[in-house]
Write a protein that holds these residues in place. Structure first.
Motif, short mmCIF file in Angstrom:
data_model
loop_
_atom_site.label_atom_id
_atom_site.label_comp_id
_atom_site.label_asym_id
_atom_site.label_seq_id
_atom_site.Cartn_x
_atom_site.Cartn_y
_atom_site.Cartn_z
N HIS A 213 0.03 0.72 -6.26
CA HIS A 213 -1.02 0.49 -5.25
C HIS A 213 -1.26 1.72 -4.39
O HIS A 213 -1.30 1.64 -3.16
CB HIS A 213 -0.69 -0.72 -4.38
CG HIS A 213 -0.34 -1.94 -5.18
ND1 HIS A 213 -1.29 -2.71 -5.79
CD2 HIS A 213 0.86 -2.47 -5.52
CE1 HIS A 213 -0.70 -3.69 -6.45
NE2 HIS A 213 0.61 -3.56 -6.31
N GLU B 292 -3.16 4.39 -2.50
CA GLU B 292 -4.46 4.45 -1.83
C GLU B 292 -5.12 5.79 -2.11
O GLU B 292 -4.45 6.81 -2.24
CB GLU B 292 -4.26 4.30 -0.32
CG GLU B 292 -3.55 3.03 0.06
CD GLU B 292 -4.47 2.01 0.65
OE1 GLU B 292 -5.34 2.36 1.45
OE2 GLU B 292 -4.29 0.83 0.31
N ASP B 293 -6.43 5.78 -2.18
CA ASP B 293 -7.19 7.03 -2.36
C ASP B 293 -7.33 7.78 -1.06
O ASP B 293 -7.30 7.29 -0.01
CB ASP B 293 -8.58 6.73 -2.92
CG ASP B 293 -8.49 6.25 -4.37
OD1 ASP B 293 -7.57 6.69 -5.07
OD2 ASP B 293 -9.34 5.45 -4.76
N HIS C 82 1.58 6.66 -15.45
CA HIS C 82 0.56 5.60 -15.48
C HIS C 82 0.91 4.44 -14.56
O HIS C 82 0.68 3.28 -14.89
CB HIS C 82 0.33 5.11 -16.91
CG HIS C 82 -0.07 6.20 -17.85
ND1 HIS C 82 -1.33 6.75 -17.87
CD2 HIS C 82 0.64 6.88 -18.77
CE1 HIS C 82 -1.38 7.71 -18.77
NE2 HIS C 82 -0.19 7.81 -19.33
N ARG D 104 0.86 -1.18 0.00
CA ARG D 104 0.00 0.00 0.00
C ARG D 104 0.89 1.23 0.00
O ARG D 104 1.88 1.27 0.72
CB ARG D 104 -0.88 0.04 1.25
CG ARG D 104 -1.98 -0.96 1.26
CD ARG D 104 -3.00 -0.66 2.35
NE ARG D 104 -2.41 -0.38 3.64
CZ ARG D 104 -2.54 -1.12 4.73
NH1 ARG D 104 -3.24 -2.23 4.67
NH2 ARG D 104 -1.99 -0.78 5.86
N ALA E 111 0.00 4.44 -11.11
CA ALA E 111 -0.80 4.49 -9.88
C ALA E 111 -1.28 3.10 -9.47
O ALA E 111 -1.23 2.75 -8.29
CB ALA E 111 -1.97 5.45 -10.03
N ASP E 112 -1.73 2.30 -10.42
CA ASP E 112 -2.20 0.95 -10.08
C ASP E 112 -1.05 0.03 -9.73
O ASP E 112 -1.15 -0.78 -8.81
CB ASP E 112 -3.00 0.35 -11.25
CG ASP E 112 -4.34 1.03 -11.44
OD1 ASP E 112 -4.86 1.64 -10.46
OD2 ASP E 112 -4.88 0.97 -12.55
#
Length: 116
Positions: free
Chosen positions: A113, A115-116, A107, A92, A109-110
């Motif tokens: 991982h 977190e928002d 690109h 995380r 971000a995924d």
């Protein structure tokens, strides 16, 4: 004259291991300052040492204090994500706006991982 409050925070990276209330063995790595060519190797060494010899269930990277993340920092974070995936560790990332911006531009971000 330089405004001391506007000065960049000093570089630091620390790690500690804890068990969350729900029983998840987690290594927390906290980074403050700029991740650049001079200190990215130290970041890599800290997260690498933190997940060995006993593999945690989760590696949490707290990057809320990061003011700059250059390509060397991105590389270290991608290496952490790859190592976690290979070892079955959940990763995380809690990111600052500069880290979020770099992750969006690249690109990643995924992959990281975030977190928002």
């Amino acid at each position: 004259m330089t405004d001391p409050e506007a000065a960049e925070p000093a570089w630091s990276v620390t790690a500690h291991r804890a068990t969350s209330p729900d029983g998840v063995d987690t290594v927390h790595v906290v980074v403050v300052g700029a991740i650049d060519p001079n200190n990215a190797p130290e970041l890599r060494a800290v997260w690498t040492a933190a997940v060995r010899p006993r593999v945690p269930q989760c590696l949490e990277l707290d990057l809320t204090g990061v003011v700059f993340c250059g390509s060397h920092g991105v590389r270290s974070l991608v290496e952490a994500a790859d190592a976690c995936e290979a070892a079955g560790i959940t990763m995380r990332v809690i990111a600052s706006p500069p880290v979020r911006r770099v992750a969006a531009i690249t690109h990643l971000a995924d992959v990281l991982h975030i977190e928002d």
